[in-house]
Each structure stands twice: as structure tokens, then as C-alpha cells.
Write a protein that holds these residues in place. Structure first.
Motif, mmCIF file in Angstrom:
data_model
loop_
_atom_site.group_PDB
_atom_site.id
_atom_site.type_symbol
_atom_site.label_atom_id
_atom_site.label_comp_id
_atom_site.label_asym_id
_atom_site.label_seq_id
_atom_site.Cartn_x
_atom_site.Cartn_y
_atom_site.Cartn_z
ATOM 1 N N HIS A 82 0.808 -1.221 0.000
ATOM 2 C CA HIS A 82 0.000 0.000 0.000
ATOM 3 C C HIS A 82 0.839 1.268 0.000
ATOM 4 O O HIS A 82 0.494 2.246 -0.637
ATOM 5 N N THR A 83 1.927 1.263 0.761
ATOM 6 C CA THR A 83 2.701 2.501 0.874
ATOM 7 C C THR A 83 4.192 2.266 0.659
ATOM 8 O O THR A 83 5.014 3.058 1.098
ATOM 9 N N SER A 84 4.529 1.166 0.004
ATOM 10 C CA SER A 84 5.938 0.924 -0.302
ATOM 11 C C SER A 84 6.061 -0.141 -1.375
ATOM 12 O O SER A 84 5.072 -0.770 -1.762
ATOM 13 N N THR A 85 7.282 -0.315 -1.852
ATOM 14 C CA THR A 85 7.548 -1.408 -2.781
ATOM 15 C C THR A 85 8.969 -1.900 -2.567
ATOM 16 O O THR A 85 9.854 -1.114 -2.207
ATOM 17 N N VAL A 86 9.162 -3.208 -2.749
ATOM 18 C CA VAL A 86 10.508 -3.776 -2.703
ATOM 19 C C VAL A 86 10.920 -4.059 -4.145
ATOM 20 O O VAL A 86 10.201 -4.739 -4.873
ATOM 21 N N VAL A 87 12.060 -3.498 -4.544
ATOM 22 C CA VAL A 87 12.553 -3.676 -5.907
ATOM 23 C C VAL A 87 13.882 -4.422 -5.834
ATOM 24 O O VAL A 87 14.739 -4.080 -5.019
ATOM 25 N N VAL A 88 14.053 -5.444 -6.662
ATOM 26 C CA VAL A 88 15.326 -6.161 -6.716
ATOM 27 C C VAL A 88 15.827 -6.148 -8.154
ATOM 28 O O VAL A 88 15.098 -6.533 -9.075
ATOM 29 N N LEU A 89 17.048 -5.654 -8.342
ATOM 30 C CA LEU A 89 17.637 -5.589 -9.683
ATOM 31 C C LEU A 89 19.127 -5.927 -9.576
ATOM 32 O O LEU A 89 19.703 -5.850 -8.492
ATOM 33 N N PRO A 90 19.760 -6.303 -10.694
ATOM 34 C CA PRO A 90 21.194 -6.608 -10.638
ATOM 35 C C PRO A 90 22.023 -5.330 -10.511
ATOM 36 O O PRO A 90 21.756 -4.354 -11.213
ATOM 37 N N GLU A 91 23.031 -5.361 -9.645
ATOM 38 C CA GLU A 91 23.876 -4.184 -9.477
ATOM 39 C C GLU A 91 24.723 -3.925 -10.725
ATOM 40 O O GLU A 91 25.131 -2.791 -10.994
ATOM 41 N N ALA A 92 24.957 -4.983 -11.508
ATOM 42 C CA ALA A 92 25.825 -4.856 -12.684
ATOM 43 C C ALA A 92 25.192 -4.047 -13.816
ATOM 44 O O ALA A 92 25.858 -3.713 -14.792
ATOM 45 N N MET A 93 23.897 -3.732 -13.702
ATOM 46 C CA MET A 93 23.259 -2.966 -14.781
ATOM 47 C C MET A 93 23.901 -1.591 -14.912
ATOM 48 O O MET A 93 24.192 -0.944 -13.913
ATOM 49 N N LYS A 106 23.941 2.451 -15.535
ATOM 50 C CA LYS A 106 23.021 3.404 -14.904
ATOM 51 C C LYS A 106 21.755 3.644 -15.736
ATOM 52 O O LYS A 106 20.650 3.621 -15.200
ATOM 53 N N ASP A 107 21.930 3.838 -17.052
ATOM 54 C CA ASP A 107 20.768 4.078 -17.912
ATOM 55 C C ASP A 107 19.756 2.949 -17.832
ATOM 56 O O ASP A 107 18.560 3.170 -17.696
ATOM 57 N N GLY A 108 20.277 1.734 -17.942
ATOM 58 C CA GLY A 108 19.422 0.552 -17.910
ATOM 59 C C GLY A 108 18.740 0.406 -16.563
ATOM 60 O O GLY A 108 17.558 0.083 -16.478
ATOM 61 N N LEU A 109 19.502 0.659 -15.491
ATOM 62 C CA LEU A 109 18.952 0.540 -14.144
ATOM 63 C C LEU A 109 17.843 1.572 -13.944
ATOM 64 O O LEU A 109 16.767 1.266 -13.431
ATOM 65 N N GLU A 110 18.101 2.797 -14.407
ATOM 66 C CA GLU A 110 17.095 3.848 -14.245
ATOM 67 C C GLU A 110 15.829 3.530 -15.034
ATOM 68 O O GLU A 110 14.720 3.712 -14.541
ATOM 69 N N GLN A 111 16.004 3.025 -16.268
ATOM 70 C CA GLN A 111 14.824 2.689 -17.072
ATOM 71 C C GLN A 111 14.049 1.550 -16.415
ATOM 72 O O GLN A 111 12.822 1.571 -16.353
ATOM 73 N N ALA A 112 14.783 0.550 -15.900
ATOM 74 C CA ALA A 112 14.120 -0.568 -15.217
ATOM 75 C C ALA A 112 13.368 -0.062 -13.987
ATOM 76 O O ALA A 112 12.241 -0.477 -13.714
ATOM 77 N N MET A 113 13.983 0.885 -13.256
ATOM 78 C CA MET A 113 13.321 1.471 -12.082
ATOM 79 C C MET A 113 12.048 2.212 -12.500
ATOM 80 O O MET A 113 11.019 2.115 -11.837
ATOM 81 N N VAL A 114 12.134 2.965 -13.604
ATOM 82 C CA VAL A 114 10.968 3.709 -14.086
ATOM 83 C C VAL A 114 9.834 2.734 -14.410
ATOM 84 O O VAL A 114 8.700 2.898 -13.960
ATOM 85 N N ASP A 115 10.155 1.675 -15.163
ATOM 86 C CA ASP A 115 9.115 0.725 -15.569
ATOM 87 C C ASP A 115 8.554 -0.044 -14.376
ATOM 88 O O ASP A 115 7.349 -0.233 -14.255
ATOM 89 N N VAL A 116 9.439 -0.481 -13.492
ATOM 90 C CA VAL A 116 9.025 -1.331 -12.376
ATOM 91 C C VAL A 116 8.338 -0.514 -11.272
ATOM 92 O O VAL A 116 7.261 -0.858 -10.805
#
Ligand SMILES: [Zn+2]
Length: 622
Positions: free
Chosen positions: A288-299, A301-311
Motif C-alpha cells: 500500500h505505501t511501499s515497494t521492494v525492488v530487486v535488480l542486478p547491481e551490474a546494470m 546506470k541508464d538501464g537501471l534507471e529505465q528498469a526502475m521507471v518501468d518497475v
């Protein structure tokens, strides 16, 4: 003190019927304690202590499943060393009736239970049905703890609705990020955080990330957003990711307009090393008031940011549904015997559709990108059963054959909403769409007022048009595949094959060739993908092993410079390629030509009427 107090109450209860229930378990907060300081063998010790029990038998549960995952995860399998203790600290007998349930027979003597918790991240590679990392748990002593609390804290039968008090003893250097309320104590204890929750659901709904502080907080139209990052090598800081998140969530809030949302939102980002003992399920889980996001650290920056935007945009839109608009199955979620709702087309489909639509409406992506995303979803949906009723799938999502079609909620689920949106726009002269519908439903229902699962569609029809009944009967309840062109044409678009320039060996980042796993000397043309004209005109086929090009023997090492050279080839460059097809070796010869790829794409219809163009404009621009 507590022990004595409770003993006194037990005596009182036995002697005086009038005061019964005063401080019995159903009126006393459940106290849960986690010890993150003394981690032994990668396990966290947990105590769950309720008030006085009045029944002979008491059951203790660890969730089998939690909301939003749509999978059976059996978190009880990560529990060991379970003990049921009486008020003198003596062990009581218990039996384990399934993977997630412990039954204590002498309930009236039960004071509390204690047990050890193993985390899920470091065994993801070893277990059969691994827990999706964003709903999993992680223990790295002294460094970080991902407390998806359903993996740590259980509940007693009949006590799901009583308040919880959660006491976490932690190493000095680690700080919590969570939407749980921190209790203000008269005499606080150093390095012990005490949180409160109104009921067990709220414990589950509010994960905590413990890590060395790496957080940023920003305000968006009345929402305080905190981004907390665990980056094992320290390469990513919350500060470095903040700007993109702030811009994106600002756009989401503008898109949602006056839909009532939350005042606080926490983004808990865990970056994985991708080593064998770290998280491998990437994505996020909504709360309701948070989210847990898990992504690879090796991404990068651009890819990580886009993945964050989408997710994150997807997770944030979940505040509309199912967090606000949901059925009784979701409101009174049974963690150990879940009844699933029929409406994944909305919970996941509408959410994922909004996560794409807001980006075009708010100018974060252009029309071409939006069409491409919808086209990708049309293509991705082809890997699932297109003739499966979406409501039936949703209701039975925990079992096969529905379970293996789950991921289609993000593909066809989105497209159902796109088609519904276009239909609503058309019927209302452009005025109403799915966002309007969700606003209406939010006003009618909302956080604490669930709908009856089998009445929602009737409700939507009564709020809109009779034609919407046909739409649901045919495509959502029914099992008729959608002809997307039939709807795209209403907004002056069509899905069609077009020729697109591409590279000789690569289409953008996607190669037409691959290397056999374990043997870098075997380079082959990929099977099951659309090949470009370079390969097809030469007569090559998917699956062919490339032995040589222009008399140079081909291996992973030698093909790299050839790919490099190919960027300089002119169309009349001669090429000789030897391929192995089955037992045969075949010589292919010709000009390299200008490589073309036939792809299906959504494009505007050239002679579309002004009316359809106008409808497209309101659909995409709001
Ligand atoms: Zn979702």
C-alpha cells in the motif's frame, strides 16, 4: 513482569467469568521480536508472544502465500528450531501439520513461540519453486537485512486481526527504511526499533530494509517519497537515482489527478551481486505505501534507471488496484488457504497498462515507443494460451494449466485494458477511458470497502455502456482471442508488417547469431527468430552452424572482428559463408546487400479520418 502478569490473568480468568476476554489473546497486541544483532549460522531468532489463550489447541501459521505474488511459496519451509514455551519457559508439545502450520495442544499453557528463520535469497538456486526475490528474505549479518516480514513473523489462529508490536534489535550501523509506524517509547533502548501495526495484514504489507543509510527523501504533491538503496559494492547511491524517480513519480501523480493516494511511499531497492547466493528474481512487489525492488547491481546506470521507471511506476499504480479497488478475497486475504479473485485483468493488467500509458500522456516516451511497447506485448502474448478465459485463469492462478499462463497478465492483461480504453473512448466521444473508470471505482470502493468478486463486471457495465457487457463476455470472461486491428483502426492505427533497416549480424543489441554454451568454437544462426535479408538471401537458415566466412574459420573469437568489419560493408561486397546443416556442409555465396528485417509494428493509417485521429489524441494525451 509480563510472565507474572499473564499468570495472574490466567488465574483471574479461571475464577471470574465476568472479566473474561479482558486481557485474553484476542484483546492483547501480539509482540514479535527479531534479533538481527546475534545472527548465528545465517539465521535470525524470532519470538512471537500473544496474550493468554483460552482454547485447548492453538495453531501457529507462517504464510503459504502473500498478496500480490499469485504463487504458493510456503514460507514455513524456511523456519527451523520451532519451540512452544509455557509461562515458565518449559517446552510444550506441538505437531507440525503441514509445511506452514504448527499445532500446540496445551494451548492454555502457551506463552509464546520461538524459532529460527533462514533467508530465501541464498538458496534460490537450490530450491524447486524459488520465492520471487522481491517477496523473499535476506540475511547478511552486520550488512543488510531484507525483512519481508511474512518470512519472519507468523500469526496465531484467530489472531490475524489484533494489533502487532514488532521489536527489532539491530546492529548500530544499520538503519531501517519502512512505512511501518515507529513507536515513540518513554524509555527507548539503544539499537532496538519498535514498530506498530494495526493487524497482521499490516505487518505483511510493510517490509523493512535494514542497511547502512543510503536514502533520499523527496516530496511530490503531498506524498513524501523515500528511496533507500542497498548497493553491495557501493556503486549506486540513492542520490544518483533520485532525479529520475522524482520526475517519473511526479508524472504519475499528474496522470492520476485527484485519485486519493497515500501520503508516504517508500521504495526499497536491493541490488544483487548475481552470485549464486544472492537474489536472482528481478522486479518488484507492491504494497500500500511501499515497494521492494530487486535488480542486478551490474546494470549500467541508464538501464537501471529505465528498469526502475518501468518497475516502480507499475508498483506505484498498484495503489489504485488492487490496493484501493479490490474484492473481498483480497481484503480478507487468507495467507494459508487463499481464495483468488477473478480480476487479474484489472489488478495487474490495468496497472501495467497505466505504467505505459502515463509515460506517453506525460511525455516521458513518444508515440513510436508506446506503439512498440504495445506491439511487443501482442507478440509476447503469443507465448501464452490466447483462448484461456482471463477470469477463469485468475481464479485458478495457483494451479496448472493456469499458473504457467500467469505472466500473460502483464502482456494480454495490458492489451485487454488498451482495447477497453479505446472502446470506452469511442462510446463516450473521447470523454471517458479506463482511468476515468478507475477513478469512479476508487470513489465507490476504496481501501476498506471491497467489492463482491462476481459483481464487479455488472457494476462496470452499469456505470458505462451495454456494449461493455459484450466486451467482457467475449474477451475477458469468454475465451475469444482479440483481433487487435479491429480496435486499433478506431484510433487510426494498424498492426502491420513493415521493412526495417538492420545490421548484418545484429539488430540493435539483438544478435542473429549465438555461441553454443560450453563451446566457443560453435557459432550458429539463431533459431525461432525473424532473420534479416542478409541471411535469408544467402540461403542460410536458423540453426546453421557457421564454419567459415570468406575462408576465415569462425569461432567466438574470430567472429568479433568480422562483425566489426561488417559495419563498413557496402551492399555489393562479396561474401562466402560455409555452414553446417545437420550432417551437410553447405557453401553459400553472394552479395551482402542492405540488410532488411520484416517486423510487425503499429503505425498510423495514412488516410485516417479526422474523427479517428481526434480519438487517438485524447486516448494518448488524456
Ligand atoms: Zn503488479
Amino acid at each position: 513482569m509480563r510472565k507474572i502478569c499473564l499468570l495472574a490473568i490466567t488465574v483471574l480468568l479461571a475464577s471470574c467469568g465476568a472479566t473474561k476476554n479482558v486481557l485474553t489473546a484476542d484483546k492483547t497486541p501480539v509482540l514479535a521480536a527479531l534479533d538481527l544483532k546475534n545472527v548465528v549460522d545465517d539465521k535470525v531468532a524470532v519470538t512471537v508472544d500473544a496474550g493468554a489463550f483460552t482454547t485447548e489447541e492453538v495453531s501457529f501459521f507462517i504464510p503459504k502465500t502473500v498478496p500480490g505474488t499469485y504463487s504458493t511459496d510456503n514460507y514455513g519451509q524456511y523456519i527451523e528450531g520451532f519451540k512452544a514455551l509455557d509461562y515458565e519457559g518449559k517446552e510444550l508439545e506441538f505437531s507440525k501439520t503441514d509445511e506452514n502450520t504448527w499445532k500446540i495442544s496445551n494451548g492454555k499453557s502457551l506463552d509464546k513461540v520461538t524459532y529460527l528463520v533462514n533467508d530465501t535469497y541464498d538458496t534460490e538456486g537450490e530450491v524447486k519453486d524459488k520465492v520471487f526475490s522481491p517477496s523473499g528474505t535476506n540475511i547478511i549479518a552486520g550488512k543488510t537485512f531484507m525483512l519481508n516480514l511474512h518470512g519472519f513473523v507468523g500469526y496465531f489462529g484467530g489472531l490475524k486481526e489484533v494489533p502487532y508490536e514488532l521489536s527489532v534489535s539491530r546492529p548500530d550501523a544499520l538503519k531501517p527504511t519502512t512505512s511501518l509506524t515507529l513507536k515513540q517509547l518513554e524509555s527507548p533502548v539503544a539499537n532496538v526499533d519498535v514498530f506498530t501495526a494495526d493487524r497482521y495484514f499490516d505487518v505483511i504489507d510493510n517490509p523493512i530494509l535494514y542497511a547502512k543509510p543510503n536514502t533520499e527523501t523527496f516530496e511530490i504533491n503531498g506524498i513524501t517519497v523515500t528511496l533507500s538503496v542497498f548497493s553491495p559494492s557501493g556503486i549506486y547511491s540513492a542520490l544518483s537515482l533520485k532525479d529520475r524517480m522524482e520526475k517519473m513519480m511526479g508524472a504519475q501523480k499528474t496522470f492520476l489527478g485527484d485519485i486519493n493516494g497515500t501520503k508516504v511511499y517508500n521504495i526499497l531497492l536491493y541490488l544483487s551481486t548475481m552470485e549464486a547466493d544472492d537474489a536472482s528474481g528481478f522486479g518488484a512487489l507492491e504494497h500500500h505505501t511501499s515497494t521492494v525492488v530487486v535488480l542486478p547491481e551490474a546494470m549500467p546506470k541508464d538501464g537501471l534507471e529505465q528498469a526502475m521507471v518501468d518497475v516502480v511506476s507499475h508498483e506505484f499504480f498498484h495503489i489504485v488496484t488492487p490496493l484501493s479497488v479490490h474484492s473481498k478475497e483480497v481484503q480478507y486475504f487468507d495467507f494459508n488457504d487463499p481464495k483468488m479473485s477473478q480480476h487479474l485483468w484489472m489488478y495487474e493488467g490495468t496497472t501495467e497498462y497505466f505504467a505505459n500509458l502515463f509515460q506517453i500522456q506525460q511525455g516521458l516516451i513518444d508515440e513510436g515507443e508506446f506503439y512498440q511497447r504495445m506491439m511487443d506485448k501482442i507478440n509476447n502474448a503469443k507465448s501464452y494460451d490466447d483462448a484461456m478465459s482471463f477470469t477463469e485463469m485468475s481464479k485458478n492462478i495457483l494451479v496448472e494449466p493456469y499458473k504457467k499462463n500467469y505472466a500473460n497478465v502483464y502482456e494480454k492483461g495490458t492489451l485487454i485494458n488498451m482495447v477497453l480504453d479505446i472502446t470506452l473512448r469511442q462510446l463516450s466521444n473521447g470523454e471517458k477511458g479506463v482511468l476515468w473508470l478507475m477513478k469512479e471505482l476508487t470513489e465507490k470502493y476504496g481501501n476498506n470497502t471491497p467489492f463482491e468478486d462476481d459483481e464487479l463486471i455488472d457494476e462496470i457495465v452499469s456505470m458505462t455502456y451495454p456494449e461493455i457487457r459484450d466486451f467482457f463476455d467475449t474477451y475477458v470472461i469468454g475465451d475469444t482471442p482479440i483481433d487487435y486491428n479491429e480496435y486499433l483502426v478506431k484510433v487510426g492505427l494498424k498492426a502491420d508488417m513493415v521493412e526495417q533497416e538492420t545490421g548484418y549480424f545484429l539488430d540493435g543489441e539483438n544478435p542473429f547469431i549465438d555461441v553454443q554454451q560450453g563451446d566457443e568454437n560453435v557459432v550458429f544462426i539463431r533459431k525461432g527468430i525473424q532473420l534479416n535479408s542478409f541471411f535469408t538471401d544467402l540461403g542460410a537458415q536458423g540453426g546453421d552452424v557457421i564454419k567459415s566466412i570468406n575462408d576465415t574459420a569462425v569461432s567466438l573469437k574470430s567472429i568479433r572482428p568480422i562483425i566489426g568489419q561488417s559495419f563498413g560493408w557496402s551492399p555489393d561486397t562479396d561474401i562466402k559463408m560455409t555452414v553446417e546443416r545437420g550432417d551437410e556442409e553447405i557453401e553459400l555465396e553472394g552479395k551482402v546487400g542492405s540488410p532488411i528485417l520484416n517486423i510487425e509494428t503499429i503505425t498510423p493509417v495514412e488516410d485516417a479520418s479526422a474523427e479517428t485521429k481526434k480519438l487517438r489524441e485524447v486516448w494518448l494525451k488524456g
